[in-house]
Structures are given as C-alpha cells and as structure tokens.
Design an enzyme around this catalytic site. Structure first.
Site, PDB file in Angstrom:
ATOM      1  N   PHE A  67       8.376  -8.846   2.711  1.00 16.74           N
ATOM      2  CA  PHE A  67       8.446  -8.905   4.168  1.00 16.74           C
ATOM      3  C   PHE A  67       9.371  -7.821   4.731  1.00 16.74           C
ATOM      4  O   PHE A  67       9.441  -6.735   4.192  1.00 16.74           O
ATOM      5  CB  PHE A  67       8.826 -10.315   4.629  1.00 16.74           C
ATOM      6  CG  PHE A  67       7.829 -11.361   4.228  1.00 16.74           C
ATOM      7  CD1 PHE A  67       6.484 -11.227   4.567  1.00 16.74           C
ATOM      8  CD2 PHE A  67       8.196 -12.476   3.493  1.00 16.74           C
ATOM      9  CE1 PHE A  67       5.540 -12.169   4.191  1.00 16.74           C
ATOM     10  CE2 PHE A  67       7.253 -13.428   3.113  1.00 16.74           C
ATOM     11  CZ  PHE A  67       5.927 -13.275   3.464  1.00 16.74           C
TER      12      PHE A  67
ATOM     13  N   THR B 287       0.838  -1.197   0.000  1.00 11.73           N
ATOM     14  CA  THR B 287       0.000   0.000   0.000  1.00 11.73           C
ATOM     15  C   THR B 287       0.873   1.246   0.000  1.00 11.73           C
ATOM     16  O   THR B 287       0.591   2.227  -0.716  1.00 11.73           O
ATOM     17  CB  THR B 287      -0.936  -0.009   1.229  1.00 11.73           C
ATOM     18  OG1 THR B 287      -1.645  -1.242   1.257  1.00 11.73           O
ATOM     19  CG2 THR B 287      -1.933   1.127   1.179  1.00 11.73           C
TER      20      THR B 287
END
Length: 565
Positions: free
Chosen positions: A310, A82
């Site tokens: 990650f 995002t």
C-alpha cells in the site's frame, strides 16, 4: 506518445500466457551464478533456493536496496508492483545487475476484489497464474502450522489442561487463506463432551497470522523455531502467559514450515530473476516480503528492488520501523509510485470523470503525494517520484506534476513500463541509480525502542498520519501497560488500519490533518516481536465484495485459466 495503459488489446493473463519463459535453472545460473544443485525445482519455471547455499553467501558484500512504495491507494490504481517489476527490468536494460523481491499474493484478494500481485502489462512476473494461486504451497504450510497450534491448544484443554489455560483467555485464533466474513466470530467445540469445551473463537486471514509475520522476519530455521516457541497463545486464570513452547508445539510447526522457508525464485517477462516469498498484508500486518529473500538478493546482485504494501504511510512505515529495525537493512533510495488519475481522484474527481483534463483537481491531489514525500524524507531516505503513464494523461497535467515535484525538491519521472516493459522505465532506473550511488540516504527510525508503546502509536499517528492525537479506552491502555510489565515495552508497533486514507475513515482522500486515530484493540505478537494496534474498523478477516473476482475466473477444457485479472 508511446503506447500506454489500457491501449493494449491483451489482458495481463493473455500477455503472461504468451510469454516465452526460460527454464528457471538457466536464469539462476546465467543471471545469479547459482548452480542447479542449489535449487529445488517446482516444475520448469519455479524453484526454491537451498538454505545451505544462502548460508554460504554470508561474507559477500551487499548490493544497494531500492524501496518502492506509493501514494495513498485509490480505485484509479497506482501500479506499485508493476513499477517494481518494470524498474528492475529497466535497471538490467541500462546495464546494471538487478533483481526484485515481492510478496506472494493471498488467495483471499485474488478471488475477492484487489486482484493478484504479479504486476501488469509487460511488467509482470511469471508464471503469473501459479504465483497468484497456490504457487509453491508456502501459504498452505503457514496455514497448517498456525492451525496445528490451534488444535494443540484445544487438545491440551481437553486432556486435563495441565497448564491451567483459561479457556476464556485463549488469544490464538484460527486462520484460512480466503476472505470469509462468516468465520470472523464463531463458537467452537459444540456437540457434547467428546468435542471439548465450547468457547468463543474466530478466524483471521492467513496473511494476518503471526506465523506469517514470523516466517517473514526469521533469519534462519533456528530463529524461526525460537520465534514460534515465543508465541503467546493464551493466559491462565492468574493472567500468566502460555506460550507455544509450553505446549511443545514449536518443533512440529517448524517441521511444517521447513520447505516453505526457502525463498522462491521466478522470473519477469524479460528474464530478470525475482524472489517472491512470504506475504503479510500491509493494512493488518507488516506488509513486506521475507527477510531471507531480501538479504539473500542483496548478496546476489548490485541492486535489489523491493516493495512495501500500500502507501508509504502504511507499508512503507512498517518496512522501515519494523523490518529495517530488526535486520539492519536500510534503503539507498525510495521510489514513490503515483498516477495522474489517482492524484486527480485525491483532488475530488470521480472515477468515471478521470479521463478529462482537470488541472485544479490534480493540483489539489498533489497534497497527498507531497505528504508521502515528506514522510519518506523524515526517515532520512531520498525519494524519487515515478508516474505511471496512462493514455489520457495530458502534457499540461504532466508538466504540473513535474513542476510541483521540483518545488518539493524531488524529481518526478514518467514511466511507461506497463506498455513497453523495462525500456519504458529506463529513465526512472537512471534516476534511481543516481540517488542510490550518491549514498545520501541514511535511515532514521521514527521512534526509539525505549519509548512507551502508547507513545509509539501516538508518534506514528502524529508524524506520519498528521493526526492531532490518538484515542484509546482504558482497556486498551491497560493492555499496553500489561505488555510493558511483561517485558515487551521495547517492541515496535504495527498499525492495522485502512489503506485508503491517512485517517481511519477510508473515504477521506487527499492529505487530511488534525483528525483523531482511535486505537480499538491491541494484540501482542511476541514471536514476531511487535505489538499490533488495530485502529478504526479494520478487519483481520476480510469479506468478499458483492461481485467477487471469483465470478469471472474459469478454466477451459484445454486447462487454460481465464478471468484471472
């Protein structure tokens, strides 16, 4: 305070479905100067960029590269993709020419637990449903190419085994793009003489395939074919390697991947161009989108934003030590994404209690963010902290994060792109431009090529994970020595471990030190040109959770998809 996360009445998919998308040919022409003849459309809103056009860009100067990574992931959520989308939109909002590069989502987590990878709220890439499902078929092509090689291995053994493959030493497993624990270990070729020689085998998920890694590291079709040919699939009884090119498999595999190799062009909700191409997992592979997409984007824009999977300790380290080492790429700035919720979770707060102000826990959780800041700085890259705003964040909590960041010598900027799109991350964009344009980031790799393989693993464990040491039994050490004797000692290492902790225990939050990283298994990816070190209980074929996301995904009589995040 602006509208913030979890206040919007619309879900991500509702926002995406309501978006006014522009034809991708218009986006390409107006934003990137690419004429329609250089694109192969997949409908109105997706297209592949021709390889001939990519070759024509080689003499253009590169733009600046921005790497987005994050703190150690938690169930509270960080919002890395995002932020990547929102930041790129924001760069365009402040008048810069920018685009983004993302990985393609795997069907495994889309129907499992993690969800998709198209961003969220008003910082998404679209068409969201296509991207999170079959997209342009790249993953199916990779799965088919991988399994063609599997079929050719067993077929070769069946028809006389002229190469002398020891069926007990076939190292090439099959793959599928779905979480299916039942396929981790299997026995194949049962059912009698006509079906071949029974042997133990197994499946990995497609994103863990060496073909996926090769696909994402190849510079062009010729390089792809060469790397495919170098894959070691098995060994003879004398322990000599058998490669894909020995089976004459690499040409046919390259044919299956020819169309897929071209980067996919889509857009954000705000019409910002985006390449979404390739998708190795960061916990079991190297976690970056394709080299072709990144290097092409750098020729087309002044700023290119990309992400590593990650946390910065896992995907970030691999982006720098593997992708940058192999390509000469070097980020001009790094953005570390965090949320106050996630930092409190690293400080010991349970998920159900995250909405309550807790400065003590937040202060304790800041240790995780500090560790990632230090790690990025070790690579010579200047970081910026981007804090995704949530509605429950208090002024005192925001002030504490900014104060601690200042002590670390970095800036922490609040962002609200989830609710406001690009304008909600304008402050982050200005700070990123300032860092990138200053030119102070100079990549320093963590270890030299000449370092022994086991010492490379130990260096990552000590320097990045802050372990006291690694452990490995004799079989693993002997295997690493055999790789070196075969001439692969100069390859980088790709650590496969849990993403949820600096340790190999996913329950250990915060910033633990003095732990031991156990190397359970090592695998040689001779075509991708790295050695995979499997640490802890990581699975290269994940399983579905008790309540998989698939339970909520459905399609109406009008063809409208529901429940996809």
């Amino acid at each position: 305070m602006p509208a913030s996360q979890h206040q919007s009445p619309k879900s991500d998919i509702e926002i995406a479905q309501a978006a006014k998308k522009r034809p991708i040919m218009e986006i390409a022409r107006e934003k990137l100067g690419i004429a329609p003849e250089h694109l192969e459309p997949y409908g109105h809103y997706k297209a592949k960029l021709s390889m001939d056009f990519i070759k024509s860009l080689k003499d253009r100067p590169n733009g600046k590269l921005i790497l987005v990574s994050a703190i150690t992931p938690t169930p509270a959520g960080e919002g890395k993709t995002t932020t990547t989308v929102g930041l790129t939109d924001a760069l365009n909002v402040i008048g810069k020419k920018a685009m983004l590069c993302l990985r393609e989502p795997s069907l495994g987590p889309s129907f499992g637990m993690k969800g998709g990878a198209a961003g969220g709220g008003y910082a998404q890439v679209v068409p969201m449903e296509d991207i999170n499902l079959h997209f342009t078929g790249d993953f199916h092509a990779i799965t088919s190419a991988h399994n063609l090689l599997s079929a050719l291995i067993d077929n070769h053994i069946y028809w006389g085994n002229a190469l002398g493959i020891d069926s007990r030493r076939v190292s090439w497993r099959r793959v599928m793009d779905m979480n299916d624990r039942a396929l981790r270990e299997i026995v194949c070729s049962l059912g009698g003489v006509a079906n071949g020689y029974p042997r133990e085998a197994g499946f990995d998920i497609t994103v863990a395939s060496e073909v996926m890694a090769i696909f994402c590291l190849a510079s062009d079709l010729e390089d792809l074919k060469t790397r495919l040919g170098n894959i070691i699939v098995a060994y003879t009884r004398d322990r000599n390697p058998v490669r894909a090119k020995d089976l004459k498999a690499h040409g046919a595999m390259a044919v299956l991947l020819k169309e897929a190799l071209a980067p996919n062009l889509v857009q954000t909700l705000e019409g910002t161009p985006a390449f979404i191409h390739g998708g190795p997992f960061a916990n079991i592979a190297h976690g970056c989108n394709s080299v072709l997409a990144t290097t092409t984007a750098l020729k087309l824009c002044d700023y290119v934003v990309t992400e590593a999977g990650f946390g910065a300790d896992l995907g970030g380290e691999k982006f720098l030590d593997i992708k940058c080492r192999k390509t000469g790429l070097s980020p001009d700035a790094a953005v570390l994404v965090a949320t106050i919720r996630a930092l409190k979770m690293h400080g010991g707060v349970k998920k159900e209690d995250l909405k309550a102000e807790n400065l003590k826990a937040l202060e304790a959780g800041m240790a995780n963010l500090a560790r990632h800041v230090e790690n990025v700085q070790k690579f010579g890259i200047t970081p910026l902290i981007s804090i995704n705003r949530f509605s429950a964040d208090t002024d005192a909590e925001i002030a504490l994060v900014k104060e601690h960041a200042k002590k670390l010598g970095v800036e922490a900027v609040m962002a609200d792109h989830w609710a406001e799109g690009g304008k909600g991350a304008a402050e982050v964009a200005r700070a990123v431009v300032k860092i990138a344009d200053a030119g102070k980031s100079k990549l320093k790799l963590l270890y030299p090529d000449e370092m022994p393989l086991i010492e490379k693993i130990r260096t990552i464990a000590k320097e990045v994970y802050r372990a006291k040491d690694i452990s490995a039994d004799k079989a693993v050490r002997d295997q690493l020595e055999s790789f070196e004797k075969m001439g692969y000692g100069k390859l980088p290492v790709c650590i496969a471990k849990t993403q949820y902790s600096f340790t190999t225990n996913g329950d250990m939050k915060g910033a633990p030190t003095d732990h031991t990283v156990n190397v359970r298994e090592v695998r040689l990816s001779a075509g991708a040109e790295f050695v995979v070190a499997v640490c802890g209980e990581i699975m290269t074929m994940p399983g579905l959770p008790r309540v998989p996301a698939a339970d909520s995904i459905d399609i109406g009589t009008d063809g409208r998809i529901v429940g996809l995040f």
